[in-house]
Scaffold this motif. Structure first.
Motif, PDB file in Angstrom:
ATOM      1  N   LEU A  50       0.686  -1.446   0.240  1.00 36.07           N
ATOM      2  CA  LEU A  50      -0.033   0.005  -0.202  1.00 36.07           C
ATOM      3  C   LEU A  50       1.035   1.430   0.379  1.00 36.07           C
ATOM      4  CD1 LEU A  50      -2.916  -0.813   2.292  1.00 36.07           C
ATOM      5  CD2 LEU A  50      -2.717  -0.742  -0.321  1.00 36.07           C
ATOM      6  N   SER A  51       1.959   1.442   0.310  1.00 34.87           N
ATOM      7  CA  SER A  51       2.672   2.269   0.670  1.00 34.87           C
ATOM      8  C   SER A  51       3.575   2.712  -0.543  1.00 34.87           C
ATOM      9  CB  SER A  51       3.602   2.189   1.770  1.00 34.87           C
ATOM     10  OG  SER A  51       3.442   1.961   3.028  1.00 34.87           O
TER      11      SER A  51
ATOM     12  N   ALA B 220      -7.876   1.437   1.421  1.00 32.11           N
ATOM     13  CA  ALA B 220      -7.015   0.278   1.211  1.00 32.11           C
ATOM     14  C   ALA B 220      -7.531  -0.732  -0.108  1.00 32.11           C
ATOM     15  CB  ALA B 220      -6.695   0.030   2.686  1.00 32.11           C
ATOM     16  N   VAL B 221      -9.199  -0.537   0.197  1.00 35.86           N
ATOM     17  CA  VAL B 221      -9.989  -1.360  -0.671  1.00 35.86           C
ATOM     18  C   VAL B 221      -9.680  -0.278  -2.130  1.00 35.86           C
ATOM     19  CG1 VAL B 221     -11.560  -1.407  -2.042  1.00 35.86           C
ATOM     20  CG2 VAL B 221     -11.307  -2.529   0.467  1.00 35.86           C
ATOM     21  N   MET B 222      -9.430   0.518  -2.293  1.00 39.10           N
ATOM     22  CA  MET B 222      -9.608   1.445  -3.409  1.00 39.10           C
ATOM     23  C   MET B 222      -8.363   1.100  -4.559  1.00 39.10           C
ATOM     24  SD  MET B 222     -12.743   2.532  -4.609  1.00 39.10           S
ATOM     25  CE  MET B 222     -12.632   3.705  -5.876  1.00 39.10           C
ATOM     26  N   TYR B 223      -7.283   1.397  -3.309  1.00 42.16           N
ATOM     27  CA  TYR B 223      -6.074   0.811  -4.173  1.00 42.16           C
ATOM     28  C   TYR B 223      -5.676  -0.669  -4.731  1.00 42.16           C
ATOM     29  CZ  TYR B 223      -4.337   5.683  -2.930  1.00 42.16           C
ATOM     30  OH  TYR B 223      -3.529   6.805  -3.091  1.00 42.16           O
ATOM     31  N   LEU B 224      -6.585  -1.329  -3.930  1.00 47.02           N
ATOM     32  CA  LEU B 224      -6.401  -2.770  -4.324  1.00 47.02           C
ATOM     33  C   LEU B 224      -7.104  -3.424  -5.436  1.00 47.02           C
ATOM     34  CD1 LEU B 224      -6.011  -4.085  -0.593  1.00 47.02           C
ATOM     35  CD2 LEU B 224      -3.785  -3.597  -1.712  1.00 47.02           C
ATOM     36  N   TRP B 225      -8.249  -2.493  -5.703  1.00 43.29           N
ATOM     37  CA  TRP B 225      -9.140  -3.301  -6.632  1.00 43.29           C
ATOM     38  C   TRP B 225      -8.575  -2.121  -8.280  1.00 43.29           C
ATOM     39  CZ3 TRP B 225     -14.376  -0.812  -5.144  1.00 43.29           C
ATOM     40  CH2 TRP B 225     -14.813  -2.850  -4.168  1.00 43.29           C
ATOM     41  N   GLY B 226      -7.564  -1.379  -8.079  1.00 43.80           N
ATOM     42  CA  GLY B 226      -6.724  -1.403  -9.526  1.00 43.80           C
ATOM     43  C   GLY B 226      -5.997  -2.149 -10.306  1.00 43.80           C
ATOM     44  N   LEU B 227      -5.040  -2.471  -8.458  1.00 49.21           N
ATOM     45  CA  LEU B 227      -4.221  -4.075  -8.553  1.00 49.21           C
ATOM     46  C   LEU B 227      -4.963  -4.763  -9.390  1.00 49.21           C
ATOM     47  CD1 LEU B 227      -0.992  -3.871  -8.497  1.00 49.21           C
ATOM     48  CD2 LEU B 227      -1.390  -4.805  -5.993  1.00 49.21           C
TER      49      LEU B 227
END
Length: 423
Positions: free
Chosen positions: A219-220, A389-396
């Motif tokens: 995440l960082s 965090a979900v928003m970042y990880l969904w993109g990945l």
């Protein structure tokens, strides 16, 4: 309940109603505390009473209307919640040491826009990842109701039976979003602007959110690459819930197709220009609709009708929600709405920053995990900002999911196909 959480919930309600619904006593009753106790909590945590907070919000909005619109002062008094021009004039003079007319003379306004068109610049605390917001909203835009293009988001709206539309774009110089609202009733402007602020998560403070992910290497890295991702909200909670159900076990594209069919068949024509041709159908309409006619399965159609009936009868509400857990329990009582869908609705319809779609396959894929329990343990460190965090990880995760076989991407009923990444 002498905690800052009570104050936070009170502020959410003040933002929705401006203390117009029952005043301080009504607010305290909704929160389950005494009015004197609520007043003491506000003074302890904010240094101001609930009435003072509501008054400040009215004043700031009135000043914005004076500076940024050509409305008559009487219209501004009503639109900002003062009720009469005398109270409005007195409040402005006491706060700004000038009359409303003097303030307007000092404002550098452009030429008057067309009738019923209002331009606002809604500020936020930078950074703000506008491309990320549009990238999420674009494939989920309901045809006929929403549109994303040329760096803008637009949609049709209805407030108290009156129709209009708005367009939002990024204005980088003053750290704000430029909002153009087309609406014939000025008294609804405060509600519309506050709803747009919530929809685009403009009150979030990135300085509070980002540190929660400092100990998570992945995440960082994602945050360093794309700082300022916000939580995409919605204009209408019921609409978002219907869209979430349409997106279960199908791709985003398929869910968008279903949403477009639903709007064309059951929605009303809008007054907005193309491509905003329709207003999303009301709960009352969908409660009686033959949804099989747009290609939905019997189970999916029954879920939408049951939810629509509950909303029409005020058994389920998306405004004034104070406690998350009762809201989630009520949603999951409907056959076809599981924990994933309920959490997703809370995330976007309530702007709940700690909502977390349990067992999401895209999140598991993004983090290289195989079990939901592992995901939940890792996410504990992200509280109370798990939704960001979900928003970042969904993109990945959406990229990595392309390598999974379709049979491995399907969830149980009440959850989406992971390939949809929240249709």
């Amino acid at each position: 309940m002498g905690t800052s959480n009570t104050v936070s919930r009170a502020l959410r309600l003040i933002g929705e109603t401006g203390l117009e619904d029952g005043g301080l006593e009504g607010l305290a009753e909704k929160l389950g505390v005494g009015s004197r106790h609520l007043r003491r909590l506000f003074i302890r945590h904010l240094g101001a009473t609930p009435n003072a907070v509501a008054q400040t919000r009215r004043l700031h909005f009135a000043k914005k209307l004076i500076d940024e619109t050509h409305l008559l002062m009487g219209q501004i008094a009503i639109a900002s919640g003062f009720g009469c021009v005398r109270r409005f004039n007195a409040a402005i003079r006491n706060t700004y040491k000038r009359t409303p007319t003097q303030i307007r003379r000092l404002a550098r306004q452009a030429d008057a826009p067309p009738d019923h068109e209002y331009i606002f610049h809604l500020r936020f605390r930078p950074p703000y990842h506008w491309p990320g917001m549009l990238a999420f909203l674009a494939p989920r835009a309901t045809p006929g109701v929403e549109a994303v293009g040329d760096g803008c988001y637009s949609r049709s709206i209805t407030v108290d039976g009156v129709n209009g539309w708005f367009v939002v774009s990024f204005d980088p110089a003053p750290n704000s979003l430029r909002v153009c609202i087309h609406f014939p009733e000025p008294r609804s402007l405060f509600f519309i602007v506050e709803r747009i602020r919530k929809m685009f998560d403009l009150n979030a403070d990135w300085a509070d959110i980002a540190p929660a992910f400092g100990n998570d290497a992945m995440l960082s890295r994602l945050i360093k690459q794309s700082p300022g991702m916000r939580l995409p909200g919605c204009w209408n909670g019921f609409e978002l819930a219907v869209r979430a159900i349409l997106g279960q076990q199908v791709t985003v594209r398929a869910a968008t197709t279903f949403a477009g069919r639903l709007v064309r068949k059951f929605g009303k024509p809008s007054v907005a220009p193309n491509p905003l041709t329709h207003i999303f159908p009301t709960p009352e309409v969908l409660a009686e609709a033959d949804l099989s006619s747009i290609g939905l399965t019997r189970a999916r159609a029954q879920t939408i009708r049951a939810l629509s009936q509950a909303v029409a009868q005020s058994r389920i509400r998306f405004d004034g929600v104070l406690e998350l857990e009762p809201f989630l329990r009520n949603l999951t009582e409907f056959p076809g709405i599981g924990p994933w869908t309920a959490q997703y609705i809370a995330m976007r319809a309530l702007n709940e920053p700690d909502a977390f779609p349990v067992g999401d396959v895209a999140l598991l894929s993004a983090l290289g995990l195989s079990k939901a329990a592992e995901l939940e343990r890792r996410a504990e460190a992200w509280r109370p900002w798990r939704a960001y965090a979900v928003m970042y990880l969904w993109g990945l995760g959406s990229t990595r999911l392309q390598r999974l076989k379709p049979s491995k991407m399907m969830q149980h009923p009440g959850g989406p196909a992971a390939a949809s990444i929240a249709g």
